[in-house]
Design a protein around this motif. Structure first.
Motif, PDB file in Angstrom:
ATOM      1  N   ILE A  13       0.835  -1.205   0.000  1.00  0.00           N
ATOM      2  CA  ILE A  13       0.000   0.000   0.000  1.00  0.00           C
ATOM      3  C   ILE A  13       0.869   1.253   0.000  1.00  0.00           C
ATOM      4  CG2 ILE A  13      -1.723   1.305   1.301  1.00  0.00           C
ATOM      5  CD1 ILE A  13      -2.845  -1.200   0.046  1.00  0.00           C
ATOM      6  N   VAL A  14       1.893   1.263   0.855  1.00  0.00           N
ATOM      7  CA  VAL A  14       2.771   2.431   0.963  1.00  0.00           C
ATOM      8  C   VAL A  14       3.548   2.642  -0.341  1.00  0.00           C
ATOM      9  CG1 VAL A  14       4.805   3.359   2.145  1.00  0.00           C
ATOM     10  CG2 VAL A  14       2.965   2.294   3.472  1.00  0.00           C
ATOM     11  N   GLU A  15       4.051   1.547  -0.927  1.00  0.00           N
ATOM     12  CA  GLU A  15       4.808   1.666  -2.181  1.00  0.00           C
ATOM     13  C   GLU A  15       3.920   2.207  -3.307  1.00  0.00           C
ATOM     14  OE1 GLU A  15       7.551  -1.059  -5.182  1.00  0.00           O
ATOM     15  OE2 GLU A  15       5.954  -1.964  -3.999  1.00  0.00           O
ATOM     16  N   LYS A  16       2.669   1.805  -3.305  1.00  0.00           N
ATOM     17  CA  LYS A  16       1.750   2.261  -4.351  1.00  0.00           C
ATOM     18  C   LYS A  16       1.594   3.773  -4.324  1.00  0.00           C
ATOM     19  CE  LYS A  16      -3.011   1.686  -5.996  1.00  0.00           C
ATOM     20  NZ  LYS A  16      -4.314   0.998  -5.774  1.00  0.00           N
ATOM     21  N   GLN A  17       1.584   4.372  -3.118  1.00  0.00           N
ATOM     22  CA  GLN A  17       1.380   5.822  -3.021  1.00  0.00           C
ATOM     23  C   GLN A  17       2.681   6.600  -3.063  1.00  0.00           C
ATOM     24  OE1 GLN A  17      -1.810   7.369  -0.894  1.00  0.00           O
ATOM     25  NE2 GLN A  17      -0.712   9.054   0.080  1.00  0.00           N
ATOM     26  N   THR A  18       3.730   6.089  -2.439  1.00  0.00           N
ATOM     27  CA  THR A  18       4.962   6.876  -2.298  1.00  0.00           C
ATOM     28  C   THR A  18       6.078   6.416  -3.220  1.00  0.00           C
ATOM     29  OG1 THR A  18       5.900   5.473  -0.545  1.00  0.00           O
ATOM     30  CG2 THR A  18       4.377   7.217   0.145  1.00  0.00           C
ATOM     31  N   ILE A  63      -1.632   7.563   4.790  1.00  0.00           N
ATOM     32  CA  ILE A  63      -1.456   6.831   3.523  1.00  0.00           C
ATOM     33  C   ILE A  63      -2.464   5.692   3.417  1.00  0.00           C
ATOM     34  CG2 ILE A  63       0.119   5.319   2.242  1.00  0.00           C
ATOM     35  CD1 ILE A  63       2.431   7.006   3.393  1.00  0.00           C
ATOM     36  N   GLU A  66      -6.043   6.979   2.806  1.00  0.00           N
ATOM     37  CA  GLU A  66      -6.284   7.441   1.445  1.00  0.00           C
ATOM     38  C   GLU A  66      -6.383   6.271   0.463  1.00  0.00           C
ATOM     39  OE1 GLU A  66      -3.091  10.126   0.719  1.00  0.00           O
ATOM     40  OE2 GLU A  66      -3.944  11.744   1.953  1.00  0.00           O
ATOM     41  N   GLN A  67      -5.512   5.289   0.626  1.00  0.00           N
ATOM     42  CA  GLN A  67      -5.482   4.179  -0.317  1.00  0.00           C
ATOM     43  C   GLN A  67      -6.639   3.200  -0.111  1.00  0.00           C
ATOM     44  OE1 GLN A  67      -3.343   3.471  -3.009  1.00  0.00           O
ATOM     45  NE2 GLN A  67      -2.823   5.629  -2.697  1.00  0.00           N
ATOM     46  N   ASN A  69      -9.505   4.056   1.480  1.00  0.00           N
ATOM     47  CA  ASN A  69     -10.757   4.805   1.644  1.00  0.00           C
ATOM     48  C   ASN A  69     -11.414   4.504   2.993  1.00  0.00           C
ATOM     49  OD1 ASN A  69     -12.701   6.663   0.818  1.00  0.00           O
ATOM     50  ND2 ASN A  69     -14.013   5.082  -0.085  1.00  0.00           N
TER      51      ASN A  69
END
Length: 453
Positions: A13-18, A63, A66-67, A69
């Motif tokens: 999840i973190v890699e997808k956003q950052t 994060i 947001e990812q 919801n």
């Protein structure tokens, strides 16, 4: 699900956003949260500052929120991940996630008819009288205790106790906000606003649109409902059931049906819980052994966390611990004094502390006046005498300085203890003392309050 799999899921999840993977501190924080640890405990183990650990955690929550919801925070972190992964993201990990710490293990193979019953069951909530939480300061140990009791031990009666402003109501509402799905019915009532038990029972059955309630056996119908469904009933301001001018926990004539209700709650088999929020212990709690009866008592101490003063915008962080000590970590007192410091001292806590004055705001005096007016003359005498001593005092010293019988003195001390107005120091003999802020009130206003009653 193992912690490794949890870390893998959050990392994706973190890699997808950052575009970046979790670092060592991120992993330590996630593991600590999953194990139910506080920011203090995580900080001690990792060697980082507690505030920095909190900042890192909040960035992770942002994060994830947001990812996914979802509104994720440290109090619902485990629950939300468990629910989201099992519903929307099955396949991202090898196995279904297990329930997180302090929550019961679900039945892996529930009978089909039970599954149908669960999916079809309607949930009812009336939280119109519950407060909206804007800030929740670090009550992690107490929140975990309350959650553990309700989800694994199913106590029928829980008392949340402590002085006015200490955070009792906020703690219970925070638990509810994170655990709505556990109950078929949740209803919140304030005894101060709605003292009639008959009216409360009528409101409950009106909420669920149940069969017409029979006026002659309302309590029996309520007890049947508590057996049939998993209900959570919160009664706030329970001290309003008790008579002013008598020792703690003595019911008013018009509220004695609550005594029957609470006794039946502990005696009969059912699957529901009643939470009492009060400044006074009721007799149903003081006379029952928690080892033998399905009751629990949670007494809230003051906060020892400077986050509350940081959130209130004070300066001079090195003076915050002193402020917390002076005002006993009571959130309501600290908010009052922080507002005074911001207005008169331009937010400079150090200047206020250097005044070496324990200032009582009007709101504090109002709260203490309410408490003092509820006391018996015996209790008032004891407090006025204790305020004259500059050190903890024994029962024998009090007996010699007061014109009270031994019975009155013992009953008075017991009642004051049940109202959380005494500090006990245990050693070779038990000593009694007043908190600095309440001593200040008794010295300056207690005598006037007693002669005006």
């Amino acid at each position: 699900m193992t912690i490794t799999e949890v870390l893998q899921f959050v990392d994706r999840i973190v890699e997808k956003q950052t575009g970046e993977h979790l670092d060592d501190l991120h992993k330590t924080v996630i593991q600590g949260l999953w194990q139910g640890k506080t920011y203090n405990q995580i900080a001690d183990e990792s060697g980082y500052d507690k505030n920095y650990v909190g900042d890192v955690s909040r960035k992770l929550f942002k994060i994830l929120s947001e990812q996914l919801n979802e509104d994720i925070n440290k109090y619902n972190f485990c629950w939300t991940l468990e629910r989201v992964i099992n519903s929307q993201f099955v396949g991202l990990v090898n196995t279904k996630i297990n329930w997180c710490p302090f929550h019961p293990q679900p039945d892996a193979n529930p009978p089909i008819n039970q599954e149908e019953k669960t999916t079809k069951k309607t949930r009812y909530q009336d939280l119109t009288l519950a407060p909206k939480i804007t800030h929740f300061y670090d009550r992690t140990p107490q929140l975990q205790t309350l959650s553990h009791w309700i989800t694994t031990q199913n106590p029928r009666l829980i008392s949340i106790l402590g002085l006015s402003g200490i955070g009792k109501t906020t703690l219970v509402k925070q638990f509810i906000d994170s655990n709505l799905q556990q109950f078929d019915l949740i209803i919140w009532k304030s005894i101060k606003l709605s003292p009639s038990l008959d009216n409360i029972i009528t409101d409950i059955f009106t909420l669920i649109n149940y069969e017409p309630i029979q006026t002659e056996n309302k309590l029996t119908q309520l007890l049947n409902l508590l057996r049939q469904q998993r209900c959570l009933i919160i009664l706030d301001d329970v001290q309003e059931l008790f008579t002013s001018g008598q020792f703690a926990g003595q019911y008013k004539t018009e509220t004695k049906n609550y005594k029957t209700f609470l006794s039946k709650i502990t005696e009969l088999e059912h699957q529901s819980t009643v939470i009492l929020i009060s400044q006074e212990q009721c007799q149903e709690m003081t006379c029952l052994d928690e080892e033998l009866y399905p009751v629990k008592c949670l007494e809230l101490p003051g906060l020892d966390d400077t986050e509350i003063l940081k959130a209130l915008g004070l300066k001079d962080e090195e003076s915050w611990s002193k402020l917390i000590e002076l005002y006993e970590g009571n959130p309501a007192y600290l908010k009052d004094i922080a507002n005074l410091i911001k207005i008169i001292f331009f937010g400079k806590a150090d200047e206020f502390v250097r005044e070496e004055t324990l200032h009582l705001t009007e709101d504090m005096k109002f709260r203490f006046n309410e408490l003092f007016e509820r006391l018996t003359p015996v209790e008032q005498q004891i407090l006025l005498e204790l305020s004259k001593f500059n050190q903890p005092t024994s029962r024998e010293e009090l007996r010699q300085s007061l014109s009270l019988s031994s019975t009155d003195l013992i009953n008075g001390l017991l009642s004051l203890n049940q109202r959380y107005l005494l500090k006990k120091i245990e050693g070779e003999e038990i000593l009694f003392n007043l908190s600095p802020i309440f001593r200040e009130y008794v010295i300056n206003y207690g005598y006037l309050a007693s002669i005006m009653l």
